[in-house]
Write a protein that holds these residues in place. Sequence first.
Motif, PDB file in Angstrom:
ATOM      1  N   ILE A 160       0.842  -1.196   0.000  1.00  0.00           N
ATOM      2  CA  ILE A 160       0.000   0.000   0.000  1.00  0.00           C
ATOM      3  C   ILE A 160       0.879   1.249   0.000  1.00  0.00           C
ATOM      4  CG2 ILE A 160      -1.749   1.283   1.286  1.00  0.00           C
ATOM      5  CD1 ILE A 160      -2.585  -1.428   2.514  1.00  0.00           C
ATOM      6  N   GLY A 161       0.592   2.176  -0.890  1.00  0.00           N
ATOM      7  CA  GLY A 161       1.359   3.415  -0.938  1.00  0.00           C
ATOM      8  C   GLY A 161       0.965   4.358   0.193  1.00  0.00           C
ATOM      9  N   VAL A 162       1.965   4.922   0.847  1.00  0.00           N
ATOM     10  CA  VAL A 162       1.741   5.937   1.883  1.00  0.00           C
ATOM     11  C   VAL A 162       2.594   7.141   1.510  1.00  0.00           C
ATOM     12  CG1 VAL A 162       1.812   6.501   4.330  1.00  0.00           C
ATOM     13  CG2 VAL A 162       1.353   4.146   3.618  1.00  0.00           C
ATOM     14  N   PHE A 163       1.951   8.302   1.351  1.00  0.00           N
ATOM     15  CA  PHE A 163       2.619   9.453   0.765  1.00  0.00           C
ATOM     16  C   PHE A 163       2.718  10.628   1.743  1.00  0.00           C
ATOM     17  CE2 PHE A 163       0.845   6.891  -2.582  1.00  0.00           C
ATOM     18  CZ  PHE A 163       1.823   6.870  -3.550  1.00  0.00           C
ATOM     19  N   ASP A 164       3.761  11.400   1.555  1.00  0.00           N
ATOM     20  CA  ASP A 164       3.968  12.641   2.313  1.00  0.00           C
ATOM     21  C   ASP A 164       3.540  13.804   1.428  1.00  0.00           C
ATOM     22  OD1 ASP A 164       4.961  14.481   4.286  1.00  0.00           O
ATOM     23  OD2 ASP A 164       6.759  14.731   3.062  1.00  0.00           O
ATOM     24  N   MET A 178     -11.740  12.719   0.350  1.00  0.00           N
ATOM     25  CA  MET A 178     -10.609  12.672  -0.581  1.00  0.00           C
ATOM     26  C   MET A 178     -10.194  14.069  -1.019  1.00  0.00           C
ATOM     27  SD  MET A 178     -11.147   9.269  -2.943  1.00  0.00           S
ATOM     28  CE  MET A 178     -12.762   9.686  -3.586  1.00  0.00           C
ATOM     29  N   LEU A 179      -8.905  14.215  -1.297  1.00  0.00           N
ATOM     30  CA  LEU A 179      -8.321  15.488  -1.710  1.00  0.00           C
ATOM     31  C   LEU A 179      -7.553  15.286  -3.006  1.00  0.00           C
ATOM     32  CD1 LEU A 179      -6.843  16.298   1.809  1.00  0.00           C
ATOM     33  CD2 LEU A 179      -8.843  17.416   0.830  1.00  0.00           C
ATOM     34  N   VAL A 180      -7.585  16.294  -3.870  1.00  0.00           N
ATOM     35  CA  VAL A 180      -6.836  16.229  -5.129  1.00  0.00           C
ATOM     36  C   VAL A 180      -5.877  17.408  -5.208  1.00  0.00           C
ATOM     37  CG1 VAL A 180      -8.587  14.946  -6.398  1.00  0.00           C
ATOM     38  CG2 VAL A 180      -8.692  17.427  -6.340  1.00  0.00           C
ATOM     39  N   ALA A 181      -4.761  17.180  -5.876  1.00  0.00           N
ATOM     40  CA  ALA A 181      -3.724  18.205  -5.981  1.00  0.00           C
ATOM     41  C   ALA A 181      -4.151  19.319  -6.921  1.00  0.00           C
ATOM     42  CB  ALA A 181      -2.424  17.578  -6.473  1.00  0.00           C
ATOM     43  N   PRO A 182      -3.802  20.580  -6.596  1.00  0.00           N
ATOM     44  CA  PRO A 182      -4.065  21.677  -7.537  1.00  0.00           C
ATOM     45  C   PRO A 182      -3.100  21.587  -8.714  1.00  0.00           C
ATOM     46  CG  PRO A 182      -2.782  22.475  -5.684  1.00  0.00           C
ATOM     47  CD  PRO A 182      -3.123  21.042  -5.372  1.00  0.00           C
ATOM     48  N   GLU A 183      -3.426  22.288  -9.758  1.00  0.00           N
ATOM     49  CA  GLU A 183      -2.572  22.275 -10.945  1.00  0.00           C
ATOM     50  C   GLU A 183      -1.189  22.821 -10.601  1.00  0.00           C
ATOM     51  OE1 GLU A 183      -2.623  23.952 -15.566  1.00  0.00           O
ATOM     52  OE2 GLU A 183      -4.356  24.229 -14.235  1.00  0.00           O
ATOM     53  N   GLY A 184      -0.146  22.117 -11.035  1.00  0.00           N
ATOM     54  CA  GLY A 184       1.224  22.552 -10.802  1.00  0.00           C
ATOM     55  C   GLY A 184       1.807  22.141  -9.464  1.00  0.00           C
ATOM     56  N   ALA A 185       1.075  21.373  -8.659  1.00  0.00           N
ATOM     57  CA  ALA A 185       1.575  20.958  -7.347  1.00  0.00           C
ATOM     58  C   ALA A 185       2.715  19.954  -7.507  1.00  0.00           C
ATOM     59  CB  ALA A 185       0.453  20.347  -6.521  1.00  0.00           C
ATOM     60  N   ALA A 186       3.647  19.987  -6.554  1.00  0.00           N
ATOM     61  CA  ALA A 186       4.757  19.044  -6.577  1.00  0.00           C
ATOM     62  C   ALA A 186       4.249  17.625  -6.351  1.00  0.00           C
ATOM     63  CB  ALA A 186       5.778  19.416  -5.500  1.00  0.00           C
ATOM     64  N   LYS A 187       4.912  16.657  -6.946  1.00  0.00           N
ATOM     65  CA  LYS A 187       4.505  15.261  -6.807  1.00  0.00           C
ATOM     66  C   LYS A 187       4.801  14.772  -5.392  1.00  0.00           C
ATOM     67  CE  LYS A 187       4.999  10.731  -8.984  1.00  0.00           C
ATOM     68  NZ  LYS A 187       5.693   9.959 -10.044  1.00  0.00           N
ATOM     69  N   PRO A 188       3.825  14.184  -4.702  1.00  0.00           N
ATOM     70  CA  PRO A 188       4.067  13.688  -3.344  1.00  0.00           C
ATOM     71  C   PRO A 188       5.125  12.595  -3.327  1.00  0.00           C
ATOM     72  CG  PRO A 188       1.721  13.819  -3.818  1.00  0.00           C
ATOM     73  CD  PRO A 188       2.429  14.007  -5.117  1.00  0.00           C
ATOM     74  N   GLY A 189       5.904  12.559  -2.247  1.00  0.00           N
ATOM     75  CA  GLY A 189       6.911  11.518  -2.086  1.00  0.00           C
ATOM     76  C   GLY A 189       6.467  10.492  -1.061  1.00  0.00           C
ATOM     77  N   ALA A 190       7.300   9.473  -0.878  1.00  0.00           N
ATOM     78  CA  ALA A 190       6.989   8.427   0.091  1.00  0.00           C
ATOM     79  C   ALA A 190       7.096   8.978   1.503  1.00  0.00           C
ATOM     80  CB  ALA A 190       7.927   7.247  -0.098  1.00  0.00           C
ATOM     81  N   ALA A 191       6.140   8.630   2.345  1.00  0.00           N
ATOM     82  CA  ALA A 191       6.161   9.072   3.745  1.00  0.00           C
ATOM     83  C   ALA A 191       7.114   8.191   4.535  1.00  0.00           C
ATOM     84  CB  ALA A 191       4.752   9.011   4.330  1.00  0.00           C
ATOM     85  N   GLU A 192       7.863   8.802   5.408  1.00  0.00           N
ATOM     86  CA  GLU A 192       8.815   8.080   6.248  1.00  0.00           C
ATOM     87  C   GLU A 192       8.259   7.932   7.659  1.00  0.00           C
ATOM     88  OE1 GLU A 192      11.452   6.786   4.970  1.00  0.00           O
ATOM     89  OE2 GLU A 192      11.370   7.786   3.013  1.00  0.00           O
ATOM     90  N   ALA A 193       8.644   6.850   8.317  1.00  0.00           N
ATOM     91  CA  ALA A 193       8.301   6.608   9.722  1.00  0.00           C
ATOM     92  C   ALA A 193       6.797   6.654   9.986  1.00  0.00           C
ATOM     93  CB  ALA A 193       9.027   7.606  10.624  1.00  0.00           C
ATOM     94  N   VAL A 194       6.012   6.162   9.026  1.00  0.00           N
ATOM     95  CA  VAL A 194       4.565   6.055   9.199  1.00  0.00           C
ATOM     96  C   VAL A 194       4.201   4.576   9.258  1.00  0.00           C
ATOM     97  CG1 VAL A 194       2.299   6.594   8.245  1.00  0.00           C
ATOM     98  CG2 VAL A 194       4.184   8.199   7.952  1.00  0.00           C
ATOM     99  N   GLN A 195       3.471   4.194  10.268  1.00  0.00           N
ATOM    100  CA  GLN A 195       3.091   2.798  10.438  1.00  0.00           C
ATOM    101  C   GLN A 195       1.676   2.550   9.915  1.00  0.00           C
ATOM    102  OE1 GLN A 195       3.478   1.839  14.577  1.00  0.00           O
ATOM    103  NE2 GLN A 195       5.711   1.926  14.560  1.00  0.00           N
ATOM    104  N   VAL A 196       1.522   1.428   9.226  1.00  0.00           N
ATOM    105  CA  VAL A 196       0.206   0.980   8.780  1.00  0.00           C
ATOM    106  C   VAL A 196      -0.279  -0.065   9.785  1.00  0.00           C
ATOM    107  CG1 VAL A 196      -1.096  -0.149   6.943  1.00  0.00           C
ATOM    108  CG2 VAL A 196       0.790   1.385   6.364  1.00  0.00           C
TER     109      VAL A 196
END
Length: 247
Positions: A160-164, A178-196
């Motif tokens: 499962i993808g978890v994003f920062d 749910m939330l969607v990125a505005p136009e031109g937003a930076a691509k989310p990266g992988a979240a660190e130190a998050v537990q599922v």
Amino acid sequence: MTETSHISMSLATSLQRQLDITANNIANASTAGYKGEHVVFEALLQDNTALGDDQAAFVSDTGSYIDTRPGALSQTGNPLDVALHGEGWFSYQTADGQQAFGRDGSFAIDPEGNLTLLSGAKVLDAGGAPIQLPPAGMGDINISEDGTISGSETGPLGRIGVFDIPEIQSYKRLGGGMLVAPEGAAKPGAAEAVQVRQGTLELSNVNPVREMTRLIDVQRAYERTNTMMGNADDLRRDSLKRIAQAV
């Protein structure tokens, strides 16, 4: 329109927006992972001293913000229910192909083997692709703290993808938490130190009692503002009538 009417109109417009947002918070108080939204107001001062009048304060709706505080965790025992412990976001693919983000972890497996939300949106992996699982024959499902999905009969099947998302306040609401990125937003990266956490759901962080109290207060303020605008209109009509009679 008089200055009094302008001031009242600015307040009424801001209160109407707050009513809409508060009502939406209440409607989603039971939506898993939902994050409340709140309006930000500012007072704009107009200096009329040069005209012999005092300053006039107008209400400005400067926007809203997402309350990112985590909701309470509820133990469900369902192997497909997961919650995030830490600052991160799941990613989904909506029916129209948009990539959305949220904290709703109430997952299910559709007849084609896609891991989905109960609404049907597909859950994405760390690479942004839909997660597909065997519709049968997996055995017991285990989801580890890093999001890896395994079957007792098959071994690892996906993650499962978890994003920062550091710019989450600029994201737009899509519905259902749910939330969607505005136009031109930076691509989310992988979240660190998050537990599922498997077998657990994060509840909405909306306090229904507090939001209901706020809704009542805003409704009363809106009614008072409309009354004030009506009184100002009555005074203006009365003044014009007296002037016409005097002439």
